[in-house]
Design an enzyme around this catalytic site. Structure first.
Site, PDB file in Angstrom:
ATOM      1  N   GLU A 101       3.794  -5.245   7.481  1.00 18.22           N
ATOM      2  CA  GLU A 101       2.872  -4.239   8.034  1.00 18.22           C
ATOM      3  C   GLU A 101       3.085  -4.005   9.523  1.00 18.22           C
ATOM      4  O   GLU A 101       2.927  -2.890  10.013  1.00 18.22           O
ATOM      5  CB  GLU A 101       1.417  -4.665   7.787  1.00 18.22           C
ATOM      6  CG  GLU A 101       0.957  -4.502   6.351  1.00 18.22           C
ATOM      7  CD  GLU A 101       1.165  -5.740   5.493  1.00 18.22           C
ATOM      8  OE1 GLU A 101       2.040  -6.562   5.827  1.00 18.22           O
ATOM      9  OE2 GLU A 101       0.434  -5.896   4.494  1.00 18.22           O
ATOM     10  N   ALA A 103       0.864  -1.190   0.000  1.00 20.76           N
ATOM     11  CA  ALA A 103       0.000   0.000   0.000  1.00 20.76           C
ATOM     12  C   ALA A 103       0.898   1.237   0.000  1.00 20.76           C
ATOM     13  O   ALA A 103       2.041   1.181   0.459  1.00 20.76           O
ATOM     14  CB  ALA A 103      -0.870  -0.021   1.247  1.00 20.76           C
TER      15      ALA A 103
HETATM   16  C1  LIG Z   1      -8.331   0.362   6.302  1.00 17.51           C
HETATM   17  C2  LIG Z   1      -7.396   0.420   5.144  1.00 17.51           C
HETATM   18  C3  LIG Z   1      -7.022  -0.941   4.644  1.00 17.51           C
HETATM   19  C4  LIG Z   1      -5.718  -0.859   4.006  1.00 17.51           C
HETATM   20  C5  LIG Z   1      -5.048  -2.192   4.022  1.00 17.51           C
HETATM   21  C6  LIG Z   1      -3.616  -2.003   3.935  1.00 17.51           C
HETATM   22  C7  LIG Z   1      -2.867  -3.297   4.046  1.00 17.51           C
HETATM   23  C8  LIG Z   1      -1.522  -3.149   3.486  1.00 17.51           C
HETATM   24  C9  LIG Z   1      -0.634  -2.383   4.072  1.00 17.51           C
HETATM   25  C10 LIG Z   1       0.667  -2.184   3.441  1.00 17.51           C
HETATM   26  O1  LIG Z   1       0.975  -2.676   2.391  1.00 17.51           O
HETATM   27  S1  LIG Z   1       1.727  -1.177   4.280  1.00 17.51           S
HETATM   28  C11 LIG Z   1       3.167  -1.174   3.250  1.00 17.51           C
HETATM   29  C12 LIG Z   1       3.911  -2.452   3.315  1.00 17.51           C
HETATM   30  N1  LIG Z   1       5.144  -2.345   2.580  1.00 17.51           N
HETATM   31  C13 LIG Z   1       6.287  -2.079   3.148  1.00 17.51           C
HETATM   32  O2  LIG Z   1       6.405  -1.961   4.337  1.00 17.51           O
HETATM   33  C14 LIG Z   1       7.469  -1.912   2.224  1.00 17.51           C
HETATM   34  C15 LIG Z   1       8.148  -0.613   2.502  1.00 17.51           C
HETATM   35  N2  LIG Z   1       9.266  -0.389   1.624  1.00 17.51           N
HETATM   36  C16 LIG Z   1      10.448  -1.005   1.776  1.00 17.51           C
HETATM   37  O3  LIG Z   1      10.656  -1.823   2.622  1.00 17.51           O
HETATM   38  C17 LIG Z   1      11.528  -0.584   0.840  1.00 17.51           C
HETATM   39  O4  LIG Z   1      11.227   0.689   0.391  1.00 17.51           O
HETATM   40  C18 LIG Z   1      11.709  -1.527  -0.370  1.00 17.51           C
HETATM   41  C19 LIG Z   1      10.406  -1.743  -1.100  1.00 17.51           C
HETATM   42  C20 LIG Z   1      12.271  -2.871   0.112  1.00 17.51           C
HETATM   43  C21 LIG Z   1      12.718  -0.872  -1.355  1.00 17.51           C
HETATM   44  O5  LIG Z   1      13.904  -0.582  -0.652  1.00 17.51           O
HETATM   45  P1  LIG Z   1      15.022   0.354  -1.330  1.00 17.51           P
HETATM   46  O6  LIG Z   1      16.150   0.410  -0.362  1.00 17.51           O
HETATM   47  O7  LIG Z   1      15.275  -0.102  -2.694  1.00 17.51           O
HETATM   48  O8  LIG Z   1      14.360   1.779  -1.477  1.00 17.51           O
HETATM   49  P2  LIG Z   1      13.855   2.785  -0.373  1.00 17.51           P
HETATM   50  O9  LIG Z   1      14.828   3.889  -0.247  1.00 17.51           O
HETATM   51  O10 LIG Z   1      13.458   2.076   0.864  1.00 17.51           O
HETATM   52  O11 LIG Z   1      12.508   3.317  -1.031  1.00 17.51           O
HETATM   53  C22 LIG Z   1      12.549   4.074  -2.236  1.00 17.51           C
HETATM   54  C23 LIG Z   1      11.463   5.096  -2.177  1.00 17.51           C
HETATM   55  O12 LIG Z   1      10.202   4.447  -2.169  1.00 17.51           O
HETATM   56  C24 LIG Z   1       9.415   4.874  -1.063  1.00 17.51           C
HETATM   57  N3  LIG Z   1       8.569   3.761  -0.643  1.00 17.51           N
HETATM   58  C25 LIG Z   1       8.936   2.498  -0.469  1.00 17.51           C
HETATM   59  N4  LIG Z   1       7.881   1.741  -0.156  1.00 17.51           N
HETATM   60  C26 LIG Z   1       6.822   2.558  -0.153  1.00 17.51           C
HETATM   61  C27 LIG Z   1       5.431   2.370   0.095  1.00 17.51           C
HETATM   62  N5  LIG Z   1       4.916   1.160   0.386  1.00 17.51           N
HETATM   63  N6  LIG Z   1       4.636   3.434   0.028  1.00 17.51           N
HETATM   64  C28 LIG Z   1       5.110   4.652  -0.288  1.00 17.51           C
HETATM   65  N7  LIG Z   1       6.423   4.904  -0.534  1.00 17.51           N
HETATM   66  C29 LIG Z   1       7.252   3.862  -0.463  1.00 17.51           C
HETATM   67  C30 LIG Z   1      10.464   5.260  -0.024  1.00 17.51           C
HETATM   68  O13 LIG Z   1       9.931   6.128   0.926  1.00 17.51           O
HETATM   69  C31 LIG Z   1      11.505   5.912  -0.889  1.00 17.51           C
HETATM   70  O14 LIG Z   1      11.033   7.186  -1.225  1.00 17.51           O
HETATM   71  P3  LIG Z   1      11.873   8.480  -0.904  1.00 17.51           P
HETATM   72  O15 LIG Z   1      11.945   8.515   0.577  1.00 17.51           O
HETATM   73  O16 LIG Z   1      13.200   8.254  -1.541  1.00 17.51           O
HETATM   74  O17 LIG Z   1      11.102   9.602  -1.461  1.00 17.51           O
END
Ligand SMILES: CCCCCCC/C=C/C(=O)SCCNC(=O)CCNC(=O)[C@H](O)C(C)(C)COP(=O)(O)OP(=O)(O)OC[C@H]1O[C@@H](n2cnc3c(N)ncnc32)[C@H](O)[C@@H]1OP(=O)(O)O
Length: 716
Positions: free
Chosen positions: A123, A61
């Site tokens: 999450e 998400a």
């Molecule tokens: C009632 C509502 C119901 C809703 C149900 C919701 C259920 C689901 C919930 C979720 O999915 S919560 C999100 C779960 N995902 C994560 O926790 C993954 C988070 N991201 C990471 O672990 C890492 O970013 C990565 C994917 C492994 C990539 O790592 P890498 O080192 O290659 O890059 P980063 O520097 O970490 O990230 C680059 C850039 O991307 C942004 N970002 C990463 N993931 C997300 C995300 N899920 N959402 C928004 N943005 C994300 C991160 O902040 C970086 O951005 P900048 O900071 O450089 O601008």
């Protein structure tokens, strides 16, 4: 968004587009909903593949959307609709399938991944649970026990492990999308009922209740006070005991509670803080994106005590060749024996192959002449460090970066005795250096952008969270720790016991209270520093005011009594002999405190838990504001990352500066004013705090901008 294309042979390909990680933003969800509808309606389409653009399936998400109102199609019905499609749908997983990304894949009928892909439901680390059906589908797919592990830890697993667990159907070293397309063509027309996870029973061990109880007590112990891990176990209990629809209802209820909790906000802030600190900037204008880092392949570590050994292991694990130097023969012999074993253990823990033969041991400083970077980790003594730096400057070839692992001594002074002060920075690791995530990269006014960039880049390679900080006594972490420790000692003088103070802090969420922590690290560490600062030692009068400030000689007196902490079996607590770990209250300490109070005419009073927290934490936070004001840290996120990754600040409370924002700056100011005393300067509210309150207490995300404006107008 998501694009739709029809491939030859009746396969519809849906591609998620939202760089950099194809997070499920409102536009992506809308794109998926539209594309699935098209695939359903198109009679020529017999099967569907969902993939992500640029070799990344989906990072989950869109976390940034959590802060605002939810727009666009909701995730849960979208995922249900995919599972219900009557044509086979496969997820082609490249790069990452995390959180909602994996939940999307679990709704597909088949999952095919590239061997380098990483999967997980992280999450819980964001204060949530897999609330798009993941808490109900994953246990039905891989069984309750394995799902409990993945969901309560949030750990990422490799494609190989996911295949073994049964999350994936196939793994390939070549193109996962091509394989998925070929695969769905081959299964078109086959029945899909058994592929819809929501229809399956949840495989459980016979002693399901005892398993769930065991995991619940483990998560409660591991993450004191954190709500999400507990909610995850509850959701999995529902998966084990209820039909799918009721399980989903439970998942929704639990998610709603978590979603609106302060903890989820704190954890999401911590996620972004970790990324903000990587985008460092210096007052000179040098930044992460305009400075070039050198790639280090050969480094040296000087001094093989506890810190030096950990640093050697951390470097070696990245594949860097390390010359490990120790001039004391006995210490060298011990390190040569211990370090390879540490390396092997840590490589095993990280599931890596042990890098062969990258460490060479030496007692001769001349042997570092060919390396590109040196990390000095000798005893915390300025004259010794100056000697080492002078020597290194003459031995190393021109251009070698010289770093110090000092925990608070003056980096500029060290730089001044070298031929290239621009190539000197602090690299302050935290014990054990091969395990702890935090690295303070300390720059002085003469440190070059290249030196800072290289140290930050090297930290990243070692898996550290590097935070660039300015040079001042104690840098950021230890500078803030000082008023915290000071207040804890004052509380003992006034009537508290070590256990009372520790319990208040542990209840707040620290893994260890301040006195248990002092016992673990050794009371003599601070004693030595206070002696060097002329605060204690022979000839210093034993009063409660020193150098014009309130001073508590209690910790000095403990050291004088030989109570140095766990290593002597006695400190603020008693242990089962030297090196013992179980802390028990010690009647000796209570008598010692009573005698001390009587000697100084102090009358013990009863102290509330609230006062303990306010005095310790607000003193620490106030110093954080001073640090921001002095531009030693670039923003509140830097301080918060330091405390979360290096000092055990509970992650679900975001960090000290985030906590200040949550408590309310007005309240912090008011309580500091209340506890303030002329001879305790640490409790005098910082100018920055006052100015923020006067400006209406903007949220923590706005402080950086506020500080920069105030600086331009010379108000700070
Ligand atoms: C009632 C509502 C119901 C809703 C149900 C919701 C259920 C689901 C919930 C979720 O999915 S919560 C999100 C779960 N995902 C994560 O926790 C993954 C988070 N991201 C990471 O672990 C890492 O970013 C990565 C994917 C492994 C990539 O790592 P890498 O080192 O290659 O890059 P980063 O520097 O970490 O990230 C680059 C850039 O991307 C942004 N970002 C990463 N993931 C997300 C995300 N899920 N959402 C928004 N943005 C994300 C991160 O902040 C970086 O951005 P900048 O900071 O450089 O601008």
């Amino acid at each position: 968004m998501a694009t739709y294309s029809r491939l030859p042979g009746s396969v519809a390909l849906i591609t998620l587009h939202n760089p950099p990680v194809n997070a499920l933003s409102a536009a992506v969800r809308q794109g998926i909903v539209d594309a699935v509808q098209r695939a359903l309606k198109d009679p020529k389409v017999t099967s569907v593949v969902i993939c992500g653009q640029n070799g990344k399936f989906c990072g989950g998400a869109d976390i940034r959307e959590f802060a605002g109102p939810m727009l666009g199609p909701p995730l849960v019905p979208m995922i249900h609709a995919i599972e219900a499609v009557d044509k086979p749908v496969a997820a082609a997983i490249e790069g990452v399938a995390l959180g909602g990304g994996l939940e999307l894949a679990l709704a597909c009928h088949y999952r095919i991944a590239h061997s380098k892909a990483v999967l997980g439901l992280p999450e819980v680390t964001l204060g949530l649970l897999p609330g798009a059906g993941g808490s109900q589908r994953l246990p039905r797919l891989i069984g309750l026990t394995a799902a409990l592990d993945l969901i309560t830890t949030g750990r990422h697993v490799s494609a190989a492990e996911a295949l073994k667990l049964g999350v994936l159907d196939q793994v390939t070293d070549s193109n996962a999308v091509d394989l998925a397309v070929e695969f769905v063509r081959s299964v078109a027309g086959q029945p899909l009922d058994s592929r819809r996870l929501s229809t399956l029973p949840c495989p459980c061990p016979p002693d399901v209740d005892s398993l769930l109880d065991k995991v619940m007590s483990k998560v409660r112990q591991r993450s004191r006070g954190a709500l999400a891990p507990v909610a995850c176990v509850r959701a999995l209990r529902a998966a084990a005991s209820l039909p799918y629809a009721q399980g989903m209802e439970k998942e929704r209820e639990l998610m709603a509670t978590l979603f609106n909790s302060g903890q989820a906000r704190a954890l999401q802030y911590a996620f972004f803080s970790q990324r903000v600190v990587g985008k460092w900037s210096l007052p000179s204008g040098a930044r992460w994106d305009n400075s070039t880092a050198r790639i280090i392949s050969k480094a040296a570590v000087i001094g093989l005590g506890t810190m030096g050994r950990g640093i050697v292991v951390a470097l070696a694990l990245t594949g860097i060749s390390v010359v490990a130097v120790e001039t004391q023969e006995k210490q060298l012999a011990e390190a040569s024996r211990v370090v390879p074993a540490m390396l092997q253990r840590e490589a095993g823990r990280r599931r890596l192959a042990t890098p062969p033969g990258v460490i060479s041991f030496s007692s001769n400083l001349q042997d570092v002449s060919e390396v590109e970077l040196v990390i000095e980790a000798v005893f915390e003594d300025m004259s010794l460090k100056l000697q080492v730096f002078k020597h290194l400057s003459s031995v190393c070839r021109p251009g070698t970066l010289l770093c110090s692992n000092t925990s608070g001594l003056d980096i500029d002074q060290l730089a001044a005795v070298t031929q290239s002060p621009g190539l000197v920075v602090g690299m302050h690791f935290f014990a054990p250096a091969h395990v702890m995530k935090l690295l303070e990269v300390v720059y002085g006014p003469r440190s070059s952008p290249e030196a800072v960039a290289t140290a930050m880049q090297l930290g990243k390679r070692m898996g550290k969270v590097g935070v660039a900080v300015g040079n001042c006594p104690g840098f950021v972490g230890n500078r803030m720790l000082k008023p915290y420790l000071e207040q804890a000692n004052f509380l003992l003088e006034e009537g508290a016991t070590p256990r009372q103070v520790d319990e208040a802090l542990e209840e707040f969420g620290f893994p260890m209270g301040v006195f248990r922590m002092s016992d673990l690290s050794g009371l003599d560490v601070g004693w030595r520093i206070r002696k060097e600062a002329g605060l204690t030692g022979p000839g210093v009068e034993s009063t409660r005011t020193r150098q014009g400030r309130r001073y508590s000689p209690l910790p000095d007196q403990m050291c004088e009594a030989g109570r140095l902490g766990q290593k002597t079996g006695k400190g603020w607590y008693q242990y089962d002999g030297p090196g013992g770990r179980v802390a028990r209250s010690d009647p000796w300490v209570h008598i010692f405190l009573e005698t001390y109070r009587a000697e100084h005419g102090l009358v013990a009073r009863s102290i509330t838990l609230e006062e303990i927290l306010e005095r310790c934490l607000y003193a620490l936070i106030n110093e954080g504001f001073n640090i921001l004001q002095d531009a030693v840290a670039a923003g509140p996120e830097d301080i918060d990352a330091i405390y979360v990754f290096g000092y055990g600040w509970p992650r679900h409370r975001g960090g000290p500066m985030f906590h200040a924002d949550q408590v309310g700056l007005g309240r912090i100011l008011q309580r500091l004013n209340q506890h303030s005393h002329p001879d305790v300067p640490h409790l005098k509210p910082s100018t920055l705090l006052r100015r923020l309150v006067a400006a209406g207490s903007p949220p923590v995300q706005k402080w950086r901008e506020f500080i920069n404006k105030e600086r331009v107008h010379s108000q700070l």
